[in-house]
Enzyme design. Sequence first.
Site, short mmCIF file in Angstrom:
data_model
loop_
_atom_site.label_atom_id
_atom_site.label_comp_id
_atom_site.label_asym_id
_atom_site.label_seq_id
_atom_site.Cartn_x
_atom_site.Cartn_y
_atom_site.Cartn_z
N ASN A 9 0.86 -1.18 0.00
CA ASN A 9 0.00 0.00 0.00
C ASN A 9 0.90 1.23 0.00
OD1 ASN A 9 -1.87 2.01 0.47
ND2 ASN A 9 -2.32 1.39 2.58
N TRP A 10 0.94 1.90 -1.13
CA TRP A 10 1.82 3.08 -1.23
C TRP A 10 1.28 4.29 -0.50
CZ3 TRP A 10 3.48 3.29 -7.14
CH2 TRP A 10 4.41 2.27 -7.38
N LYS A 11 0.03 4.23 -0.06
CA LYS A 11 -0.60 5.39 0.61
C LYS A 11 -0.48 6.62 -0.29
CE LYS A 11 0.06 3.06 4.98
NZ LYS A 11 0.34 3.10 6.39
N HIS A 100 -9.23 1.50 5.84
CA HIS A 100 -7.90 1.67 6.45
C HIS A 100 -8.00 2.62 7.65
CE1 HIS A 100 -3.69 2.53 7.04
NE2 HIS A 100 -3.43 1.44 6.34
N GLU A 149 -4.93 -4.43 11.25
CA GLU A 149 -3.80 -3.49 11.34
C GLU A 149 -3.99 -2.61 12.58
OE1 GLU A 149 -4.11 -0.03 9.06
OE2 GLU A 149 -6.27 -0.23 9.34
N SER A 189 4.12 -2.45 10.18
CA SER A 189 5.57 -2.54 10.15
C SER A 189 6.08 -3.92 9.74
CB SER A 189 6.16 -2.14 11.51
OG SER A 189 5.67 -0.87 11.90
N GLY A 210 2.86 -1.24 4.23
CA GLY A 210 2.88 0.15 3.81
C GLY A 210 4.29 0.59 3.50
N GLY A 211 5.01 0.99 4.54
CA GLY A 211 6.36 1.55 4.38
C GLY A 211 7.29 0.67 3.56
P1 PGA Z 1 3.22 -0.07 7.56
O1 PGA Z 1 1.68 0.15 7.17
O2 PGA Z 1 3.66 -1.33 6.89
O3 PGA Z 1 3.92 1.15 7.01
O4 PGA Z 1 3.30 -0.15 9.02
C1 PGA Z 1 0.77 -0.88 7.45
C2 PGA Z 1 -0.64 -0.38 7.36
O5 PGA Z 1 -0.87 0.80 7.06
O6 PGA Z 1 -1.56 -1.17 7.60
#
Ligand code: PGA
Length: 227
Positions: A9-11, A100, A149, A189, A210-211
């Site tokens: 998920n690139w957000k 989300h 999450e 994470s 995400g990250g």
């Molecule tokens: P993250 O994001 O991997 O950057 O922690 C996870 C999420 O948004 O569910």
Amino acid sequence: MKLLFIAGNWKSNKTGTDATEWLRSFKSHITSSTTQIKNITLVLCVPFTLLSIVKRGIEEAKLPLALGAQDVSALPEGAYTGEINAKQLKEFVEWVIIGHSERRKNLGETDELLFKKIVLAKEAGLKVIFCVQNESVPIPAGVDVVAYEPPWAISAVSNWKAQTAHEAAVVCEAIKTKFPNIPVIYGGSASADNIASYIEQPSIDGVLSGGASLDPEKFAALITNAR
Ligand code: PGA
């Protein structure tokens, strides 16, 4: 062999140039054995503005990625300025993330609104990754994958801390008990370093990243280690 589901998920990150470079780099980092794996569904969820360019890039490079959006309108086609509806998304994507925690928190999205989005997404033929922040969040019919999450474990929040695989597994198990036929994945994470600890838990079917998904090398390593 366990079926795994990994979504990136690139957000609200990346421009068209960044996306093109990401795809080029991802292709060079994903090993040929990984592209042939049959037990992992890989989905990349990108901003609306990048759907066209990433769709074309995935097709041209024959990457083992399905495309997803990060949101969908709770309104149908019509006079709704600024909205992107489910029918429009279906031209580009197979998947959509709904619920989300960042949208629940920053945009005040309620369960009622999210349920409307799910109905419209399903009517348009989209598959839904529905995010819940604990085992008590209601999960409506039509959801294809549940992403658990915990908001405090997201890498973008200050003082984040990945939830331990064992703790995450307890919550995923509680969700699975109520919805035995839906894959349940963990988000918070997740990385190449910790992915194995999550997916070795019987109740965790994959991760929402995400990250780590922003960096093609890290995302490819996460996938390789999941394998
Ligand atoms: P993250 O994001 O991997 O950057 O922690 C996870 C999420 O948004 O569910």
